[in-house]
Design a protein around this motif. Structure first.
Motif, mmCIF file in Angstrom:
data_model
loop_
_atom_site.group_PDB
_atom_site.id
_atom_site.type_symbol
_atom_site.label_atom_id
_atom_site.label_comp_id
_atom_site.label_asym_id
_atom_site.label_seq_id
_atom_site.Cartn_x
_atom_site.Cartn_y
_atom_site.Cartn_z
ATOM 1 N N THR A 117 31.828 40.709 39.429
ATOM 2 C CA THR A 117 31.584 41.341 38.099
ATOM 3 C C THR A 117 30.306 40.737 37.392
ATOM 4 O OG1 THR A 117 32.878 39.822 36.702
ATOM 5 C CG2 THR A 117 34.350 41.636 37.930
ATOM 6 N N GLY A 312 39.492 34.924 40.315
ATOM 7 C CA GLY A 312 38.193 34.898 39.899
ATOM 8 C C GLY A 312 37.250 35.081 40.864
ATOM 9 N N LEU A 344 45.747 41.937 36.333
ATOM 10 C CA LEU A 344 44.145 41.902 36.433
ATOM 11 C C LEU A 344 43.596 43.532 36.900
ATOM 12 C CD1 LEU A 344 43.916 38.409 38.424
ATOM 13 C CD2 LEU A 344 43.467 38.989 36.048
ATOM 14 N N ASP A 355 38.052 42.660 36.359
ATOM 15 C CA ASP A 355 38.228 41.361 36.511
ATOM 16 C C ASP A 355 38.007 40.872 38.027
ATOM 17 O OD1 ASP A 355 39.635 40.622 34.061
ATOM 18 O OD2 ASP A 355 41.296 42.135 34.673
#
Ligand code: NAD
Length: 529
Positions: A117, A312, A344, A355
């Motif tokens: 992202t 992440g 998410l 996300d």
């Protein structure tokens, strides 16, 4: 020579990307200060993983072009090493300013080529920027030592000198941060450099090189060559290259007598091939980072930490917390994890609500192998379809529970948004499990007990330890460490160890005294008595 005008590539939407797609530019090498297109007839496509569009084409650089890059670095070395260290530092001061100026463009390039992202891509750049800031104060770290009067009228001092031409070989998952772990420290110490970016996302390295030149780095101090295994082997073998920094994967193939499918043996291969040629090597490799959750851990903070560190960057961080061991009953923790992971949003990295970006390679195979060997699939992200990006390599958050040490999904690095859950009856048992894993990059404990935290810190076999911190990567005044199969070498990246890696010690012993005449010749071993 053709200048590669990356500065103008400020892509912001899938539509703009398709303009590039129709006529993908060739990624040039950087040799002696010029961006030159390779004469190679072999190119590989750099793909946007969210759309499968071709962003650019990367050459498998020819051997003579590689030699020209090394030769440019060798030629630039004498005058660069004699450039005052304050001047070298000022280039870094300027570079950090230019990286801040172009932060958004760099992040957009990373999202386009790597998939993460935009916010995460900015973090990628920022963590590299901090190394540039650190390099801006290199002079005090490069200082030698002085001992006065080691014998009558004699002093000894040491000088930390640059090595010469150094090289860096990079992975795909941090296209800006990892090149910035390497060349800023190397060149500020007075070395010159040949960088080999990942063949999957070379764009950020090219932009950083343009910025370094704009900051005043002289021609030939930083060179870039592209390619895959052949160019890496040429770097390992080249007599003029004195040191290699490598970051990427490895498996200890050498200790087993079979090849693990889809795994790369790059790290240990480079370490042994280049060491055999007498080079210094620092090799940061794969990981399987464990988080141990004690029953007394803060529930909300721990769950947030596990979700953030497990999913992440779609799990494509070498410090991702990919395995969690719950001490005591795991059921409540796992139910809550599933709830939070479901919230998410999986989307292309350019979309503001994303996300997790795309990540698919080998991930699905390892999830399936976990299921087949008896793990429970609490959350399955394999069949996700992202509207507008149907061709993308997406996997949603996935949680496997009841995983045991013999399963392939546990033994191998998955490098995707997959959280593996295990259970132990005590902290001791959880530590033993973690320590039996071949990797030792990072590990974390979540607890409110200082006694448990201290025991964990002492007994855990990992380079980077977190206490209620899921991704404990230190800032550049410390070093990025790693142990067991996660690191080979003895001097780590950046910090004092990084400066020591890129310098060698010369000691000087000087005598300044009125020498008495007629004392004769003594052939005995000189001593300070
Ligand atoms: P990779 O090993 O596939 O590629 C890294 C580099 O090595 C590339 O430049 C590639 O061209 C080269 N290479 C690959 N195979 C080679 C071979 N057989 N011979 C010669 N050269 C070869 O790694 P990747 O997939 O790009 O990156 C992800 C890996 O990097 C993960 O394992 C991750 O844990 C690791 N990583 C580790 C750290 C760390 O600091 N420990 C940081 C980031 C990534």
């Amino acid at each position: 020579p053709q200048i590669f005008a990356l500065k103008n590539r400020n892509l912001s939407t899938a539509t703009e990307q398709s303009v590039i797609h129709s006529d993908p530019p060739k990624v040039p090498n950087l040799i002696g200060g010029s961006f030159v297109n390779s004469q190679s007839s072999e190119f590989i496509d750099v793909i946007n993983p969210a759309t499968q569009q071709v962003v650019s084409q990367l050459p498998l650089t020819k051997h003579e072009e590689f030699k020209a890059a090394v030769s440019a670095a060798k030629q630039a070395f004498p005058s660069w090493r004699n450039t005052p260290i304050t001047t070298r530092q000022r280039v870094m001061l300027k570079l950090q300013e230019l990286i801040r100026r172009d932060m958004d463009k760099l992040a957009m390039n990373i999202t386009t080529e790597q998939g993460k992202t935009l916010k995460d891509a900015q973090g990628d750049v920022f963590r590299g920027l901090e190394v540039v800031e650190h390099a801006s104060g290199m002079a005090s770290l490069q200082m030698g030592e002085f001992a006065s009067n080691v014998s009558h009228g004699i002093d000894t001092y040491s000088i930390r000198e640059p090595l010469g031409v150094c090289a860096g070989i990079c992975p795909f998952n941090f296209p800006a941060m990892i090149p910035l772990w390497m060349f800023p420290v190397a060149v500020t110490c007075g070395n010159t450099f040949v960088l080999k970016p990942s063949e999957k996302d070379p764009g950020a390295s090219m932009m950083l090189a343009e910025l370094a030149m704009e900051a005043g780095l002289p021609n030939g101090v930083l060179n870039i060559v592209h390619g895959t295994n052949d160019i890496v082997n040429a770097i390992c073998d080249d007599e003029d290259i004195k040191a290699i920094s490598f970051v990427g994967s490895n498996t200890l193939l050498i200790f087993y007598f079979f090849t693990i499918p889809n795994s790369s043996k790059a790290g240990m291969h480079i370490y042994s091939r280049a060491s055999a040629k007498g080079k210094r090597v620092q090799s940061n490799m794969g990981a399987k980072n464990h988080g141990i959750v004690m029953p007394d851990a803060n529930i909300d903070a721990t769950l947030n930490a596990l979700v953030a560190a497990g999913f992440g960057a779609a799990g494509q961080r070498c410090m991702a917390l990919s395995t969690v061991i719950f001490v005591g009953d795991a059921t409540q923790w796992e139910n809550e994890l599933v709830k939070r992971a479901k919230n998410l949003k999986v989307n292309a990295g350019v979309e503001p609500d994303a996300d997790l970006g795309p990540a698919k390679e080998r991930v699905c195979r390892l999830i399936q192998s976990g299921v087949e060997s008896g793990a429970k699939l609490l959350l399955d992200g394999r069949d996700i379809v992202v509207p507008g990006y149907e061709q993308g390599n997406f996997v949603g958050p996935t949680i496997l529970s009841g995983v045991t040490e013999d399963m392939e999904c546990y033994k191998e690095e998955i490098f995707g948004p997959v959280l593996i859950c295990m259970q132990a009856d005590s902290l001791e048992e959880a530590i033993i499990i973690s320590n039996r894993n071949k990797y030792g990059n990072g590990a974390a404990i979540f607890t409110s007990s200082g006694v448990a935290a201290r025991k964990f810190q002492t007994d855990i076999e990992a380079g980077q330890v977190g206490i209620n911190v899921p991704i404990p990567v230190p800032l550049p005044f410390f070093s990025f460490t790693g142990s067991k199969a996660s690191f080979a070498g003895d001097l780590n990246f950046y910090g004092k160890a990084g400066v020591n890696f890129y310098t060698q010690i010369k000691t000087v012993t000087q005598q300044w005294k009125d020498l008495p005449g007629g004392s004769g010749v003594s052939l005995a071993m000189p001593t300070s008595q």
